[in-house]
Design a protein around this motif. Structure first.
Motif, PDB file in Angstrom:
ATOM      1  N   ALA A 143      -6.256   0.342  -1.825  1.00 30.97           N
ATOM      2  CA  ALA A 143      -7.342   0.851  -1.003  1.00 30.97           C
ATOM      3  C   ALA A 143      -8.116   1.650  -1.797  1.00 30.97           C
ATOM      4  O   ALA A 143      -7.920   2.308  -2.698  1.00 30.97           O
ATOM      5  N   HIS A 144      -9.380   1.971  -1.269  1.00 28.17           N
ATOM      6  CA  HIS A 144     -10.298   2.783  -1.794  1.00 28.17           C
ATOM      7  C   HIS A 144     -10.525   3.965  -1.013  1.00 28.17           C
ATOM      8  O   HIS A 144     -10.916   4.097   0.199  1.00 28.17           O
ATOM      9  N   THR A 145     -10.171   4.937  -2.025  1.00 28.13           N
ATOM     10  CA  THR A 145     -10.544   6.381  -0.994  1.00 28.13           C
ATOM     11  C   THR A 145     -11.667   7.139  -1.629  1.00 28.13           C
ATOM     12  O   THR A 145     -11.867   7.097  -2.970  1.00 28.13           O
ATOM     13  N   SER A 146     -12.360   7.935  -1.013  1.00 27.41           N
ATOM     14  CA  SER A 146     -13.440   8.503  -1.430  1.00 27.41           C
ATOM     15  C   SER A 146     -13.100  10.168  -1.873  1.00 27.41           C
ATOM     16  O   SER A 146     -12.374  10.839  -1.131  1.00 27.41           O
ATOM     17  N   LEU A 147     -13.354  10.395  -3.242  1.00 24.37           N
ATOM     18  CA  LEU A 147     -13.202  11.854  -3.670  1.00 24.37           C
ATOM     19  C   LEU A 147     -14.346  11.989  -4.440  1.00 24.37           C
ATOM     20  O   LEU A 147     -14.735  11.180  -5.456  1.00 24.37           O
ATOM     21  N   ALA A 148     -14.927  12.984  -4.161  1.00 22.91           N
ATOM     22  CA  ALA A 148     -15.965  13.500  -4.774  1.00 22.91           C
ATOM     23  C   ALA A 148     -17.285  12.525  -4.798  1.00 22.91           C
ATOM     24  O   ALA A 148     -18.129  12.561  -5.590  1.00 22.91           O
ATOM     25  N   GLY A 149     -17.533  11.866  -3.588  1.00 18.40           N
ATOM     26  CA  GLY A 149     -18.488  10.857  -3.430  1.00 18.40           C
ATOM     27  C   GLY A 149     -18.224   9.584  -4.274  1.00 18.40           C
ATOM     28  O   GLY A 149     -19.264   8.759  -4.314  1.00 18.40           O
ATOM     29  N   ARG A 150     -17.322   9.505  -5.033  1.00 17.24           N
ATOM     30  CA  ARG A 150     -17.135   8.070  -5.614  1.00 17.24           C
ATOM     31  C   ARG A 150     -15.701   7.407  -5.081  1.00 17.24           C
ATOM     32  O   ARG A 150     -14.961   7.914  -4.322  1.00 17.24           O
ATOM     33  N   LEU A 151     -15.912   6.134  -5.145  1.00 18.61           N
ATOM     34  CA  LEU A 151     -14.782   5.315  -4.747  1.00 18.61           C
ATOM     35  C   LEU A 151     -13.524   5.113  -5.888  1.00 18.61           C
ATOM     36  O   LEU A 151     -13.945   4.710  -7.033  1.00 18.61           O
ATOM     37  N   ILE A 152     -12.390   5.729  -5.492  1.00 23.79           N
ATOM     38  CA  ILE A 152     -11.409   5.701  -6.547  1.00 23.79           C
ATOM     39  C   ILE A 152     -10.250   4.821  -5.957  1.00 23.79           C
ATOM     40  O   ILE A 152      -9.941   5.312  -4.851  1.00 23.79           O
ATOM     41  N   PRO A 153      -9.627   3.955  -6.533  1.00 29.02           N
ATOM     42  CA  PRO A 153      -8.760   3.123  -5.983  1.00 29.02           C
ATOM     43  C   PRO A 153      -7.395   3.458  -6.029  1.00 29.02           C
ATOM     44  O   PRO A 153      -6.874   4.263  -7.032  1.00 29.02           O
ATOM     45  N   LEU A 154      -6.569   3.490  -4.906  1.00 26.09           N
ATOM     46  CA  LEU A 154      -5.189   3.791  -4.846  1.00 26.09           C
ATOM     47  C   LEU A 154      -4.235   2.706  -4.717  1.00 26.09           C
ATOM     48  O   LEU A 154      -4.605   1.761  -4.064  1.00 26.09           O
ATOM     49  N   VAL A 155      -3.634   2.383  -6.020  1.00 28.16           N
ATOM     50  CA  VAL A 155      -2.835   1.122  -6.041  1.00 28.16           C
ATOM     51  C   VAL A 155      -1.361   1.595  -6.032  1.00 28.16           C
ATOM     52  O   VAL A 155      -0.886   2.578  -6.715  1.00 28.16           O
ATOM     53  N   ILE A 156      -0.693   0.690  -5.406  1.00 30.35           N
ATOM     54  CA  ILE A 156       0.899   0.785  -5.607  1.00 30.35           C
ATOM     55  C   ILE A 156       1.569  -0.298  -5.841  1.00 30.35           C
ATOM     56  O   ILE A 156       1.479  -1.550  -5.191  1.00 30.35           O
ATOM     57  N   GLN A 157       1.983  -0.440  -6.997  1.00 29.71           N
ATOM     58  CA  GLN A 157       2.571  -1.507  -7.596  1.00 29.71           C
ATOM     59  C   GLN A 157       4.158  -1.471  -7.460  1.00 29.71           C
ATOM     60  O   GLN A 157       4.562  -0.297  -7.237  1.00 29.71           O
ATOM     61  N   GLY A 158       5.050  -2.656  -7.656  1.00 28.96           N
ATOM     62  CA  GLY A 158       6.293  -2.432  -7.227  1.00 28.96           C
ATOM     63  C   GLY A 158       6.972  -3.935  -7.506  1.00 28.96           C
ATOM     64  O   GLY A 158       6.406  -4.863  -7.549  1.00 28.96           O
ATOM     65  N   ARG A 159       8.298  -3.713  -7.400  1.00 25.33           N
ATOM     66  CA  ARG A 159       9.125  -4.997  -7.353  1.00 25.33           C
ATOM     67  C   ARG A 159      10.543  -4.717  -6.758  1.00 25.33           C
ATOM     68  O   ARG A 159      10.853  -3.297  -6.522  1.00 25.33           O
ATOM     69  N   THR A 160      11.078  -5.602  -6.449  1.00 22.32           N
ATOM     70  CA  THR A 160      12.516  -5.571  -5.822  1.00 22.32           C
ATOM     71  C   THR A 160      13.540  -6.118  -6.498  1.00 22.32           C
ATOM     72  O   THR A 160      13.312  -7.347  -6.899  1.00 22.32           O
ATOM     73  N   HIS A 161      14.699  -5.440  -6.642  1.00 19.29           N
ATOM     74  CA  HIS A 161      15.754  -6.180  -7.491  1.00 19.29           C
ATOM     75  C   HIS A 161      17.150  -5.659  -7.168  1.00 19.29           C
ATOM     76  O   HIS A 161      17.363  -4.311  -6.903  1.00 19.29           O
ATOM     77  N   ALA A 162      17.990  -6.787  -6.693  1.00 21.07           N
ATOM     78  CA  ALA A 162      19.283  -6.194  -6.298  1.00 21.07           C
ATOM     79  C   ALA A 162      19.378  -5.254  -5.242  1.00 21.07           C
ATOM     80  O   ALA A 162      20.003  -4.133  -5.316  1.00 21.07           O
ATOM     81  N   GLY A 163      18.497  -5.361  -4.148  1.00 22.48           N
ATOM     82  CA  GLY A 163      18.560  -4.288  -3.136  1.00 22.48           C
ATOM     83  C   GLY A 163      17.809  -3.333  -3.347  1.00 22.48           C
ATOM     84  O   GLY A 163      17.683  -2.218  -2.338  1.00 22.48           O
ATOM     85  N   ARG A 164      16.878  -2.992  -4.456  1.00 19.83           N
ATOM     86  CA  ARG A 164      16.328  -1.750  -4.761  1.00 19.83           C
ATOM     87  C   ARG A 164      14.930  -2.219  -5.013  1.00 19.83           C
ATOM     88  O   ARG A 164      14.421  -2.985  -5.740  1.00 19.83           O
ATOM     89  N   ALA A 165      14.062  -1.192  -4.314  1.00 20.00           N
ATOM     90  CA  ALA A 165      12.413  -1.527  -4.289  1.00 20.00           C
ATOM     91  C   ALA A 165      12.200  -0.500  -5.176  1.00 20.00           C
ATOM     92  O   ALA A 165      12.203   0.801  -5.233  1.00 20.00           O
ATOM     93  N   GLU A 166      11.374  -0.817  -6.239  1.00 22.93           N
ATOM     94  CA  GLU A 166      10.830   0.200  -7.119  1.00 22.93           C
ATOM     95  C   GLU A 166       9.269   0.178  -7.137  1.00 22.93           C
ATOM     96  O   GLU A 166       8.538  -0.770  -7.392  1.00 22.93           O
ATOM     97  N   LEU A 167       8.730   1.244  -6.767  1.00 17.53           N
ATOM     98  CA  LEU A 167       7.252   1.539  -6.412  1.00 17.53           C
ATOM     99  C   LEU A 167       6.825   2.159  -7.322  1.00 17.53           C
ATOM    100  O   LEU A 167       7.322   3.423  -7.702  1.00 17.53           O
ATOM    101  N   ARG A 168       5.522   2.158  -7.670  1.00 24.02           N
ATOM    102  CA  ARG A 168       4.572   2.784  -8.805  1.00 24.02           C
ATOM    103  C   ARG A 168       3.209   3.314  -8.095  1.00 24.02           C
ATOM    104  O   ARG A 168       2.133   2.290  -8.416  1.00 24.02           O
ATOM    105  N   PRO A 169       3.062   4.192  -7.516  1.00 23.13           N
ATOM    106  CA  PRO A 169       1.664   4.459  -7.083  1.00 23.13           C
ATOM    107  C   PRO A 169       0.873   4.900  -8.186  1.00 23.13           C
ATOM    108  O   PRO A 169       1.293   5.728  -9.097  1.00 23.13           O
ATOM    109  N   ARG A 170      -0.477   4.539  -8.288  1.00 18.54           N
ATOM    110  CA  ARG A 170      -1.511   5.059  -9.368  1.00 18.54           C
ATOM    111  C   ARG A 170      -2.593   5.551  -8.459  1.00 18.54           C
ATOM    112  O   ARG A 170      -3.098   4.709  -7.862  1.00 18.54           O
ATOM    113  N   GLY A 171      -3.118   6.635  -8.967  1.00 13.88           N
ATOM    114  CA  GLY A 171      -4.197   7.063  -8.527  1.00 13.88           C
ATOM    115  C   GLY A 171      -4.177   8.528  -7.663  1.00 13.88           C
ATOM    116  O   GLY A 171      -3.546   9.399  -8.295  1.00 13.88           O
ATOM    117  N   GLU A 172      -4.711   8.342  -6.518  1.00 15.53           N
ATOM    118  CA  GLU A 172      -4.721   9.910  -5.768  1.00 15.53           C
ATOM    119  C   GLU A 172      -4.299   9.724  -4.433  1.00 15.53           C
ATOM    120  O   GLU A 172      -4.738   8.799  -3.731  1.00 15.53           O
TER     121      GLU A 172
END
Length: 228
Positions: free
Chosen positions: A5-34
């Motif tokens: 999604a795009h969130t506004s900070l200091a008048g600019r659009l900065i993307p917040l992205v959550i990447q991830g994968r699931t393996h053997a019943g475990r979800a591994e997520l990695r947020p990037r941004g603010e």
């Protein structure tokens, strides 16, 4: 698996992205941004895509570079998700400004979702307790000042960006040159950068007041110096 999604900070659009994968019943997520306004919505969309067989959720927060109070809502949503499904949820590798916000909030900086240790019972001695309390109070004071400074910077940034745009249009210079002109004007006139930007922006209006004399003089000198 990506949620963004795009969130506004200091008048600019900065993307917040959550990447991830699931393996053997475990979800591994990695947020990037603010972790700012809208971050809980991004997380909610990510969590709804997790398969039913997930038995553990792990978030690596190393790429989160900024956090305000919306980040606490982000953590609340994670905590609620884990409690409702009776599965462990962890958030680790906090650093920089987000880690300091966790300290200010009194949360565990290793994993704020972990169960905090119980305080000692009545009568339990805590060596040096008063000294520790004083040190903690001083740290909280410093952190509160830092958060206040960040908030003021966020509020003032749109005005500074407008002033940079005015200088770029008037003098056909780059964004970096315009920034240098503003900084130099601030230093030469002994005026806060935000005040210089606000005066310059107001002065461009049809009925706007001109900048103070000391700012105008410093601005002319800065333009000659920076655009040679």
């Amino acid at each position: 698996m990506d949620s963004a999604a795009h969130t506004s900070l200091a008048g600019r659009l900065i993307p917040l992205v959550i990447q991830g994968r699931t393996h053997a019943g475990r979800a591994e997520l990695r947020p990037r941004g603010e972790l700012v306004h809208g971050c809980a919505d991004v997380l909610d969309r990510t969590l709804t895509t997790l398969p039913d067989g997930v038995r553990r959720v792990e978030l690596d927060m190393a790429d989160v570079v900024f956090m305000d109070t919306a980040g606490l809502q982000f953590l609340d949503l994670l905590d609620d998700y884990g409690r409702r499904r009776h599965i462990p949820v962890t958030t680790t590798h906090w650093s920089g400004q987000p880690r300091r916000i966790l300290e200010l909030a009194g949360l565990d900086t290793t994993d704020p979702l972990s169960t905090a240790p119980r305080p000692p019972g009545p009568g339990a001695a805590t060596p040096g307790g008063s000294a520790v309390a004083r040190e903690r109070a001083e740290q909280l004071h410093v952190l509160r000042e830092e958060v206040d400074q960040l908030r003021r910077a966020i509020v003032s940034r749109p005005v500074i960006d407008q002033a940079r745009g005015i200088l770029m249009a008037a003098h056909a210079c780059t964004s970096e040159d315009a920034w240098l002109i503003l900084r130099t004007t601030s230093q030469l006139s002994n005026t806060k950068l935000h005040t210089v930007a606000a005066a310059l922006t107001a002065g461009t209006g049809t009925d706007g007041p001109p900048p103070p004399q000391e700012v105008r003089t410093a601005l002319r000198t800065a333009i000659r110096s920076c655009l040679r």
